[in-house]
Design a protein around this motif. Sequence first.
Motif, PDB file in Angstrom:
ATOM      1  N   LEU A  48       0.862  -1.174   0.000  1.00  0.00           N
ATOM      2  CA  LEU A  48       0.000   0.000   0.000  1.00  0.00           C
ATOM      3  C   LEU A  48       0.898   1.223   0.000  1.00  0.00           C
ATOM      4  O   LEU A  48       1.663   1.440   0.951  1.00  0.00           O
TER       5      LEU A  48
ATOM      6  N   ALA B 169       0.714   4.969   0.196  1.00  0.00           N
ATOM      7  CA  ALA B 169      -0.165   6.086   0.524  1.00  0.00           C
ATOM      8  C   ALA B 169       0.484   7.374   0.033  1.00  0.00           C
ATOM      9  O   ALA B 169       1.545   7.760   0.505  1.00  0.00           O
TER      10      ALA B 169
ATOM     11  N   TYR C 245      -1.440  -1.113  -4.088  1.00  0.00           N
ATOM     12  CA  TYR C 245      -2.571  -0.206  -3.953  1.00  0.00           C
ATOM     13  C   TYR C 245      -2.021   1.213  -3.966  1.00  0.00           C
ATOM     14  O   TYR C 245      -1.216   1.588  -3.102  1.00  0.00           O
TER      15      TYR C 245
ATOM     16  N   THR D 157      -2.721   5.033  -3.600  1.00  0.00           N
ATOM     17  CA  THR D 157      -3.749   5.893  -3.042  1.00  0.00           C
ATOM     18  C   THR D 157      -3.397   7.370  -3.178  1.00  0.00           C
ATOM     19  O   THR D 157      -2.245   7.746  -3.344  1.00  0.00           O
TER      20      THR D 157
ATOM     21  N   ALA E 176      -6.726   3.354  -5.703  1.00  0.00           N
ATOM     22  CA  ALA E 176      -7.630   3.345  -4.549  1.00  0.00           C
ATOM     23  C   ALA E 176      -7.752   4.770  -4.010  1.00  0.00           C
ATOM     24  O   ALA E 176      -6.936   5.195  -3.183  1.00  0.00           O
TER      25      ALA E 176
ATOM     26  N   ALA F 202      -8.371   7.877  -1.832  1.00  0.00           N
ATOM     27  CA  ALA F 202      -8.521   8.037  -0.386  1.00  0.00           C
ATOM     28  C   ALA F 202      -7.936   9.360   0.053  1.00  0.00           C
ATOM     29  O   ALA F 202      -6.858   9.749  -0.396  1.00  0.00           O
TER      30      ALA F 202
ATOM     31  N   HIS G 144      -6.320  10.751   3.131  1.00  0.00           N
ATOM     32  CA  HIS G 144      -5.721  10.167   4.326  1.00  0.00           C
ATOM     33  C   HIS G 144      -5.864  11.040   5.564  1.00  0.00           C
ATOM     34  O   HIS G 144      -5.404  10.659   6.638  1.00  0.00           O
TER      35      HIS G 144
ATOM     36  N   LEU H 263     -10.319   1.761   3.293  1.00  0.00           N
ATOM     37  CA  LEU H 263      -9.246   1.329   2.388  1.00  0.00           C
ATOM     38  C   LEU H 263      -8.568   0.067   2.917  1.00  0.00           C
ATOM     39  O   LEU H 263      -8.349  -0.895   2.159  1.00  0.00           O
TER      40      LEU H 263
ATOM     41  N   THR I 155      -3.009   6.697   8.831  1.00  0.00           N
ATOM     42  CA  THR I 155      -2.802   5.541   7.958  1.00  0.00           C
ATOM     43  C   THR I 155      -2.169   4.382   8.711  1.00  0.00           C
ATOM     44  O   THR I 155      -2.624   3.230   8.609  1.00  0.00           O
TER      45      THR I 155
END
Length: 305
Positions: A11, A13, A35, A37, A71, A73, A75, A84, A137
């Motif tokens: 992931l 972020a 993923y 984001t 994805a 988002a 945060h 998420l 997160t």
Amino acid sequence: MNRALTGKIALVAGATRGAGRGIAVQLGAAGATVYCTGRSTRERRSEMNRPETIEETAELVTAAGGEGIAAPADHLDPDQVAALVRRVDAEQGRLDVLVNDIWGGDGLFEFGKPLWEQSLEDGLRMLRLSIHTHAITSHHALPLLIREPGGLVVEVTDGTAEYNAKYRKEVGFFYDLAKSAVIRMALAQSVEIAPYGATALSLTPGWLRSEGMLDNYGVTEETWRDAVEKVPHFAISETPALVGRAVAAVAADPERARWNGTSQSSGGLAKEYGFTDTDGSRPDAWRYITEVVERDLPADVTGYR
């Protein structure tokens, strides 16, 4: 790395652009499912108001050999982040790599101004974007990451712990606090997740040739050396791929726990693992900044890349 991260779930972020995009793509090149984001999508731009999107990043991840998943988002919204993580859990059942690269602070600080002359509103917004987002997160993602041993958390910042130990007056109070806090957050997480067989570290790129930086100098990645004529020290700059390869190398290292709690740079890890930037060089920006820029010496990257 020979597809060393095939089957791993990451992931990233803050993967819309810059270091986050570079990290996502290089994790994909090593075979990971990533993923990606962020707030900037093809339907809606964030307050940064730039054209890059998480969909583009996900497509680049897939093109590099991984599986990119866009994805959306924000945060700063705990409910969105919780959703998420639930999605990652439902679709993958695990999380192996968490990269906190959320920033969004460009345009919120002014170089060379003391605290009382800076905008308090902008400064506090910067801290929320760069500190609260990381905490939110990790709060939601760490339970999934520590479910199985071997997880990795990378907190992306600007500057090493050693470099940031002194106050960076040129960037000012809020920026200095934001980037130093991220280093401390990595240290704190390293202590808390180590009993579960996981590793956390902070990582800084050098002088990053991000999309915004290239635009600022009126060049492209293909013509970036044209900017060296006006800004000679820009010769030490690096692409986002270098910090991406640093994350991928650590994630693929079965002995990654040796980095737990440490502060690393893309240039330092390039030497450790033997990877290079896209041009085959290994720019060591933080050593260059300390030994050349801060000593007010003429620009000369000989021996530094």
